[in-house]
Design a protein around this motif. Structure first.
Motif, short mmCIF file in Angstrom:
data_model
loop_
_atom_site.label_atom_id
_atom_site.label_comp_id
_atom_site.label_asym_id
_atom_site.label_seq_id
_atom_site.Cartn_x
_atom_site.Cartn_y
_atom_site.Cartn_z
N ASN A 1 -0.46 7.02 -0.08
CA ASN A 1 -1.75 7.65 -0.40
C ASN A 1 -2.92 6.68 -0.31
O ASN A 1 -4.05 7.03 -0.59
CB ASN A 1 -1.71 8.29 -1.79
N SER B 1 -3.33 3.80 -2.07
CA SER B 1 -3.53 2.95 -3.25
C SER B 1 -2.68 1.68 -3.14
O SER B 1 -1.58 1.70 -2.59
CB SER B 1 -3.20 3.71 -4.53
N THR B 2 -3.23 0.59 -3.66
CA THR B 2 -2.52 -0.68 -3.66
C THR B 2 -1.75 -0.83 -4.96
O THR B 2 -2.27 -0.54 -6.03
CB THR B 2 -3.53 -1.85 -3.52
N THR C 1 0.84 -1.19 0.00
CA THR C 1 0.00 0.00 0.00
C THR C 1 0.87 1.24 0.00
O THR C 1 1.70 1.44 0.90
CB THR C 1 -0.91 0.02 1.25
N ARG C 2 0.69 2.08 -1.00
CA ARG C 2 1.41 3.36 -1.03
C ARG C 2 0.92 4.25 0.10
O ARG C 2 -0.13 4.01 0.69
CB ARG C 2 1.19 4.06 -2.37
#
Length: 73
Positions: free
Chosen positions: A8, A10-11, A5-6
């Motif tokens: 932000n 998002s995956t 997971t970033r």
């Protein structure tokens, strides 16, 4: 591929075979053999665990064990 997971939220999916360095700075920074870098939310130990699970799933550990056993004394 392993899911991470970033920062932000998002995956992204990363090729576990390309991960060269994992640093906690305190966020976790993955550096690939290509030079690309990704900051992720997971702890280094979680990334390593995901890598180990992936490697077992594709039979890397079995191949390593078999090769070591065949070398023998």
């Amino acid at each position: 591929m392993i899911a991470v997971t970033r920062l932000n939220g998002s995956t992204i999916f990363v090729n576990a075979l390309l991960i060269e360095v994992i640093e906690e700075t305190p966020d976790t920074l993955l550096t690939l053999t290509t030079g690309k870098k990704f900051m992720v939310r997971e702890k280094a130990t979680d990334v390593i665990s995901s890598m180990q699970t992936y490697l077992q799933a594709i039979g890397v550990n079995a191949a390593t064990i078999k090769s070591v056993q065949s070398e023998g004394p």
